[in-house]
Design a protein around this motif. Structure first.
Motif, PDB file in Angstrom:
ATOM      1  N   SER A 153      -2.202   8.781   1.599  1.00 56.48           N
ATOM      2  CA  SER A 153      -2.902   7.811   0.753  1.00 56.48           C
ATOM      3  C   SER A 153      -4.243   7.496   1.398  1.00 56.48           C
ATOM      4  O   SER A 153      -4.551   7.974   2.481  1.00 56.48           O
ATOM      5  CB  SER A 153      -2.065   6.537   0.592  1.00 56.48           C
ATOM      6  OG  SER A 153      -2.023   5.818   1.806  1.00 56.48           O
ATOM      7  N   VAL A 166       3.753   1.503  -1.708  1.00 55.57           N
ATOM      8  CA  VAL A 166       4.547   1.570  -2.940  1.00 55.57           C
ATOM      9  C   VAL A 166       4.217   2.803  -3.792  1.00 55.57           C
ATOM     10  O   VAL A 166       5.146   3.463  -4.279  1.00 55.57           O
ATOM     11  CB  VAL A 166       4.434   0.254  -3.742  1.00 55.57           C
ATOM     12  CG1 VAL A 166       4.988   0.397  -5.150  1.00 55.57           C
ATOM     13  CG2 VAL A 166       5.151  -0.862  -2.995  1.00 55.57           C
ATOM     14  N   PRO A 167       2.952   3.184  -3.971  1.00 57.59           N
ATOM     15  CA  PRO A 167       2.710   4.394  -4.776  1.00 57.59           C
ATOM     16  C   PRO A 167       3.377   5.648  -4.187  1.00 57.59           C
ATOM     17  O   PRO A 167       3.915   6.472  -4.933  1.00 57.59           O
ATOM     18  CB  PRO A 167       1.183   4.529  -4.766  1.00 57.59           C
ATOM     19  CG  PRO A 167       0.675   3.144  -4.550  1.00 57.59           C
ATOM     20  CD  PRO A 167       1.694   2.501  -3.640  1.00 57.59           C
ATOM     21  N   LEU A 168       3.360   5.786  -2.872  1.00 60.01           N
ATOM     22  CA  LEU A 168       4.041   6.919  -2.237  1.00 60.01           C
ATOM     23  C   LEU A 168       5.550   6.834  -2.444  1.00 60.01           C
ATOM     24  O   LEU A 168       6.218   7.852  -2.687  1.00 60.01           O
ATOM     25  CB  LEU A 168       3.723   6.978  -0.746  1.00 60.01           C
ATOM     26  CG  LEU A 168       2.284   7.313  -0.369  1.00 60.01           C
ATOM     27  CD1 LEU A 168       2.077   7.151   1.127  1.00 60.01           C
ATOM     28  CD2 LEU A 168       1.918   8.708  -0.810  1.00 60.01           C
ATOM     29  N   CYS A 175       5.432   8.089   4.003  1.00 57.99           N
ATOM     30  CA  CYS A 175       4.804   6.814   4.362  1.00 57.99           C
ATOM     31  C   CYS A 175       4.486   6.712   5.851  1.00 57.99           C
ATOM     32  O   CYS A 175       3.476   6.118   6.222  1.00 57.99           O
ATOM     33  CB  CYS A 175       5.706   5.653   3.964  1.00 57.99           C
ATOM     34  SG  CYS A 175       5.886   5.446   2.184  1.00 57.99           S
ATOM     35  N   ASN A 198       7.024   5.400  -4.968  1.00 59.09           N
ATOM     36  CA  ASN A 198       7.269   5.709  -6.379  1.00 59.09           C
ATOM     37  C   ASN A 198       7.248   7.212  -6.632  1.00 59.09           C
ATOM     38  O   ASN A 198       8.046   7.720  -7.425  1.00 59.09           O
ATOM     39  CB  ASN A 198       6.248   5.005  -7.272  1.00 59.09           C
ATOM     40  CG  ASN A 198       6.499   3.520  -7.375  1.00 59.09           C
ATOM     41  OD1 ASN A 198       7.599   3.039  -7.128  1.00 59.09           O
ATOM     42  ND2 ASN A 198       5.469   2.772  -7.737  1.00 59.09           N
ATOM     43  N   GLU A 199       6.346   7.931  -5.970  1.00 62.30           N
ATOM     44  CA  GLU A 199       6.310   9.393  -6.114  1.00 62.30           C
ATOM     45  C   GLU A 199       7.625  10.012  -5.656  1.00 62.30           C
ATOM     46  O   GLU A 199       8.147  10.936  -6.291  1.00 62.30           O
ATOM     47  CB  GLU A 199       5.158   9.984  -5.297  1.00 62.30           C
ATOM     48  CG  GLU A 199       3.784   9.751  -5.869  1.00 62.30           C
ATOM     49  CD  GLU A 199       2.683  10.282  -4.964  1.00 62.30           C
ATOM     50  OE1 GLU A 199       2.930  11.266  -4.218  1.00 62.30           O
ATOM     51  OE2 GLU A 199       1.583   9.714  -4.988  1.00 62.30           O
ATOM     52  N   ASP A 203      10.275   9.429  -8.230  1.00 61.89           N
ATOM     53  CA  ASP A 203      10.132  10.377  -9.345  1.00 61.89           C
ATOM     54  C   ASP A 203      10.704  11.745  -8.975  1.00 61.89           C
ATOM     55  O   ASP A 203      11.360  12.393  -9.801  1.00 61.89           O
ATOM     56  CB  ASP A 203       8.659  10.514  -9.749  1.00 61.89           C
ATOM     57  CG  ASP A 203       8.101   9.263 -10.415  1.00 61.89           C
ATOM     58  OD1 ASP A 203       8.906   8.417 -10.868  1.00 61.89           O
ATOM     59  OD2 ASP A 203       6.860   9.134 -10.472  1.00 61.89           O
ATOM     60  N   GLN A 226       0.820  -1.207   0.000  1.00 56.52           N
ATOM     61  CA  GLN A 226       0.000   0.000   0.000  1.00 56.52           C
ATOM     62  C   GLN A 226       0.860   1.266   0.000  1.00 56.52           C
ATOM     63  O   GLN A 226       0.396   2.326  -0.402  1.00 56.52           O
ATOM     64  CB  GLN A 226      -0.942  -0.003   1.202  1.00 56.52           C
ATOM     65  CG  GLN A 226      -2.006  -1.072   1.107  1.00 56.52           C
ATOM     66  CD  GLN A 226      -2.839  -1.184   2.370  1.00 56.52           C
ATOM     67  OE1 GLN A 226      -2.476  -0.682   3.434  1.00 56.52           O
ATOM     68  NE2 GLN A 226      -3.970  -1.864   2.265  1.00 56.52           N
TER      69      GLN A 226
END
Length: 174
Positions: A150, A33-35, A75, A37-38, A41, A31
Motif C-alpha cells: 500500500s 483494511v484495504p489489504l 500487511c 479486504n483484498e 475477496d 490503513q
C-alpha cells in the motif's frame, strides 16, 4: 528473540513495542483494511471455486489459516505466500512443522528431549530454514527488491526504518 516470544527483560522488547505502537494504532490498522479486504475477496473466490468443484467437505480451519497467513503476509511484509493457489509453500510448511513440534514438546520435560532425536532434528531444520528465509527477506527489502503493498509503510518498513522515540535506536536485523 522474536517480538511475540521475547522475555519482558529482553532489552529490545520495549523498543520494538514502542516502534510498533503507531502501526497497531486505530489509524494504522485502518490503513491496512484495504489489504485485508483484498485477502477476504481472495478467500471468497477460493471457497466458491472449491465448493463448485465438488472436492468434498471443506475444512473451514484450513481456509481460516490461509486467510490469516495472507493477511499477515500482505500487511506485515508486503508479500503473498500464495496460500490460495493450493500449492504447498515451503515457508508455511516449516512454520507449521516448527509450531507443531513446539506444541507437542511443550508437554515433555526438556530433560527428556534427547529421547526424540528425529523430532528435534526436524525442529532445528525448520528453525534454520525460517531464519534463513527471514534474513533473505530483510536483505531483499533493504536492497529495495520488495516494498509495502500500500502507499503506507508496512510493519517490516517500520521495524527496519523507525527509530525508538526514547532511545533513538533502531531494531537490529537479528
Amino acid at each position: 528473540n522474536g517480538l511475540f516470544i521475547a522475555s519482558d527483560n529482553d532489552r529490545w522488547w520495549p523498543i520494538a513495542h514502542r516502534i510498533l505502537l503507531k502501526p497497531f494504532s486505530r489509524q494504522g490498522m485502518m490503513q491496512m483494511v484495504p489489504l485485508m479486504n483484498e485477502q477476504a475477496d481472495l478467500l471468497v473466490g477460493k471457497l466458491r471455486k472449491d465448493l463448485g468443484s465438488g472436492v468434498g467437505p471443506l475444512r473451514i480451519y484450513d481456509y481460516t489459516v490461509m486467510m490469516a497467513v495472507e493477511t499477515l503476509g500482505t500487511c506485515l511484509m508486503g508479500m503473498s505466500f500464495e496460500s490460495f493457489s493450493g500449492e504447498p509453500v515451503p515457508f508455511l510448511q516449516h512454520l507449521k512443522n516448527w509450531l507443531d513440534i513446539n506444541a507437542d514438546m511443550g508437554n515433555i520435560p526438556p530433560q527428556l528431549w534427547w529421547l526424540f532425536p528425529k523430532t528435534m532434528k526436524s525442529a532445528h531444520d525448520s528453525a534454520d530454514f525460517l531464519k534463513a528465509y527471514t534474513k533473505d527477506l530483510l536483505a531483499r527489502r533493504r536492497r529495495g527488491e520488495t516494498q509495502a503493498l500500500s502507499k503506507c509503510p508496512d510493519l517490516l518498513d517500520c521495524m527496519l526504518e523507525t527509530a525508538d522515540t526514547l532511545s533513538g535506536e533502531k531494531l537490529p536485523d537479528e
